[in-house]
Design a protein around this motif. Structure first.
Motif, PDB file in Angstrom:
ATOM      1  N   ALA A   3       0.578  -1.215   0.276  1.00 48.48           N
ATOM      2  CA  ALA A   3       0.045   0.097  -0.032  1.00 48.48           C
ATOM      3  C   ALA A   3       0.303   1.320   0.002  1.00 48.48           C
ATOM      4  CB  ALA A   3      -0.862   0.229   1.113  1.00 48.48           C
ATOM      5  N   ALA A   4       1.739   0.987   1.023  1.00 42.01           N
ATOM      6  CA  ALA A   4       2.840   2.615   0.932  1.00 42.01           C
ATOM      7  C   ALA A   4       3.474   2.281  -0.352  1.00 42.01           C
ATOM      8  CB  ALA A   4       3.931   2.351   2.335  1.00 42.01           C
ATOM      9  N   ALA A   5       4.492   1.493  -1.396  1.00 44.89           N
ATOM     10  CA  ALA A   5       4.139   1.674  -2.441  1.00 44.89           C
ATOM     11  C   ALA A   5       3.725   2.090  -3.383  1.00 44.89           C
ATOM     12  CB  ALA A   5       4.863   0.512  -3.048  1.00 44.89           C
ATOM     13  N   VAL A   6       2.007   2.227  -3.679  1.00 41.52           N
ATOM     14  CA  VAL A   6       1.120   1.820  -4.552  1.00 41.52           C
ATOM     15  C   VAL A   6       1.198   4.324  -4.209  1.00 41.52           C
ATOM     16  CG1 VAL A   6      -1.296   2.003  -5.565  1.00 41.52           C
ATOM     17  CG2 VAL A   6       0.279   0.108  -4.719  1.00 41.52           C
ATOM     18  N   LEU A   7       0.649   4.113  -2.856  1.00 38.96           N
ATOM     19  CA  LEU A   7       0.686   5.617  -2.942  1.00 38.96           C
ATOM     20  C   LEU A   7       1.914   6.649  -3.155  1.00 38.96           C
ATOM     21  CD1 LEU A   7      -0.653   4.877   1.094  1.00 38.96           C
ATOM     22  CD2 LEU A   7      -1.690   6.221  -1.180  1.00 38.96           C
ATOM     23  N   THR A   8       3.256   5.984  -3.392  1.00 36.09           N
ATOM     24  CA  THR A   8       4.329   6.666  -3.407  1.00 36.09           C
ATOM     25  C   THR A   8       4.086   7.161  -5.190  1.00 36.09           C
ATOM     26  OG1 THR A   8       5.141   5.398  -1.666  1.00 36.09           O
ATOM     27  CG2 THR A   8       6.466   6.843  -3.284  1.00 36.09           C
ATOM     28  N   LEU A   9       4.243   5.492  -5.548  1.00 38.05           N
ATOM     29  CA  LEU A   9       4.138   5.818  -6.879  1.00 38.05           C
ATOM     30  C   LEU A   9       2.875   6.581  -7.952  1.00 38.05           C
ATOM     31  CD1 LEU A   9       5.026   1.830  -8.394  1.00 38.05           C
ATOM     32  CD2 LEU A   9       6.218   3.836  -8.730  1.00 38.05           C
ATOM     33  N   TRP A  10       2.184   6.440  -7.111  1.00 36.48           N
ATOM     34  CA  TRP A  10       0.644   7.685  -7.689  1.00 36.48           C
ATOM     35  C   TRP A  10       1.412   9.003  -7.790  1.00 36.48           C
ATOM     36  CZ3 TRP A  10      -3.839   5.456  -9.456  1.00 36.48           C
ATOM     37  CH2 TRP A  10      -5.158   5.853  -9.526  1.00 36.48           C
ATOM     38  N   GLY A  11       1.806   9.399  -6.415  1.00 34.43           N
ATOM     39  CA  GLY A  11       1.787  10.973  -6.279  1.00 34.43           C
ATOM     40  C   GLY A  11       3.668  11.058  -7.008  1.00 34.43           C
ATOM     41  N   PHE A  12       4.641   9.888  -7.089  1.00 33.47           N
ATOM     42  CA  PHE A  12       5.381   9.776  -8.120  1.00 33.47           C
ATOM     43  C   PHE A  12       5.453  10.889  -9.146  1.00 33.47           C
ATOM     44  CE2 PHE A  12       9.451   8.188  -5.060  1.00 33.47           C
ATOM     45  CZ  PHE A  12       9.224   9.421  -4.025  1.00 33.47           C
ATOM     46  N   ARG A  13       4.292  10.304 -10.184  1.00 30.82           N
ATOM     47  CA  ARG A  13       4.189   9.315 -11.053  1.00 30.82           C
ATOM     48  C   ARG A  13       3.589  10.697 -11.292  1.00 30.82           C
ATOM     49  NH1 ARG A  13       4.769   3.505 -13.530  1.00 30.82           N
ATOM     50  NH2 ARG A  13       6.564   3.103 -12.545  1.00 30.82           N
TER      51      ARG A  13
END
Length: 320
Positions: free
Chosen positions: A31-41
């Protein structure tokens, strides 16, 4: 023999898969990885999801222990390496992953000492020490860049202003460069604190934990006051116009003192009848007159730390 070892391995895998700690760690890390990728992209709402990335990590750590916290950070880091980039994974680990793990580990050490409610003094100190350490490491890593960290920040500010169509005024750029690193540290510290409080509340609501950390009762140890004064000395000794690193260190280390002042104000107004109105007025003043009120709250925090230390020294020993 081979069959027995295979069966033992399969049984071990089933035990791990059914262990709630590892299930929580895996879910929180992904979940943390998805939230981070959503923001970075740059996806819709990415600015919000990026700041929510520590929330699942805190839920794993507070609810299921230090092992689950470390495993969740590891899962998120590996997922970001596999799907994203090494730079994104490193930024996640430095800004959210490692600091969140350090805060949880510090809080859980006090919980394991037998206290009913975890003592957050160590975690509060880390809210200043970790961003300050980040500023120092960034200054070291950018030492080969022309102008060092200040030169890198200046280029970033000028590029951002140009993209927004704003005139690049030298005076405004210089002021933004001086406080940009400290502002990033402040918002990271606030994001960690808010996500930790939200995770604790959600875990209590879900019935996973019963003891909610008393964030408003957190107190800084007296020795912490030495660190901002050292940073103040470095800032005063720095060359005028080239003091962004020193000023950022000072402001980052003052964040926990500011938070201590807020907590002390909550404690001091606990017995007032009109407490909601008093607190509402104080926070409204903080929003309207940010700098002077923030300085006053920080000064009150310093006073409370020193006054509390003298009170504990002069207190009579407990009666048995």
């Amino acid at each position: 023999m081979a069959t027995d070892s295979t069966q033992q391995g399969a049984e071990e895998d089933r035990r791990i898969a059914s262990d709630p700690r590892w299930l929580a760690a895996g879910a929180a890390g992904l979940a943390a990885a998805v939230l981070t990728l959503w923001g970075f992209r740059g996806m819709p709402g990415g600015a919000l999801t990026l700041w929510l990335a520590p929330l699942p990590l805190f839920m794993a750590g507070i609810g299921f222990g230090a092992g689950a916290m470390i495993a969740a950070v590891g899962v998120a880091f590996v997922a970001l390496l596999a799907v994203g980039s090494s730079l994104g994974a490193g930024l996640f680990l430095g800004i959210f992953g490692a600091p969140a793990a350090a805060l949880v580990l510090a809080a859980r050490r006090s919980a394991e000492s037998g206290l009913a409610v975890p003592d957050l003094a160590a975690s509060f100190t880390l809210l200043g020490i970790l961003p300050a350490a980040g500023v120092a490491v960034a200054a070291w890593l950018l030492s080969d860049v022309p102008g060092g960290m200040e030169g890198a920040l200046r280029g970033a500010v000028e590029q951002a202003m140009s993209r927004m169509g704003l005139p690049v005024a030298e005076g405004l750029v210089s002021e933004l460069v001086r406080v940009k690193a400290a502002a990033i540290g402040f918002w990271v510290a606030m994001a960690l604190l808010i996500n930790a409080a939200a995770a604790s509340g959600l875990l209590v609501r879900l019935g996973i934990t019963t003891a909610r950390p008393a964030f408003r009762e957190a107190r800084l140890p007296a020795w912490y006051v030495v660190l901002p004064f050292i940073a103040l000395g470095l800032w005063l000794a720095a060359e005028e116009g080239s003091d962004a690193v020193e000023l950022s260190l000072l402001l980052a280390l003052m964040v926990p003192v500011f938070l201590h002042g807020l907590a002390a104000f909550h404690r001091a107004t606990a017995a007032l009848r009109g407490r909601p109105m008093v607190l509402g007025g104080a926070y409204a003043a903080l929003l309207i007159m940010s700098v002077p009120v923030a300085l006053a709250v920080t000064g009150y925090g310093l006073f409370d730390i020193l006054n509390g230390t003298r009170g504990r020294r002069g207190a009579p020993p407990p009666q048995r």
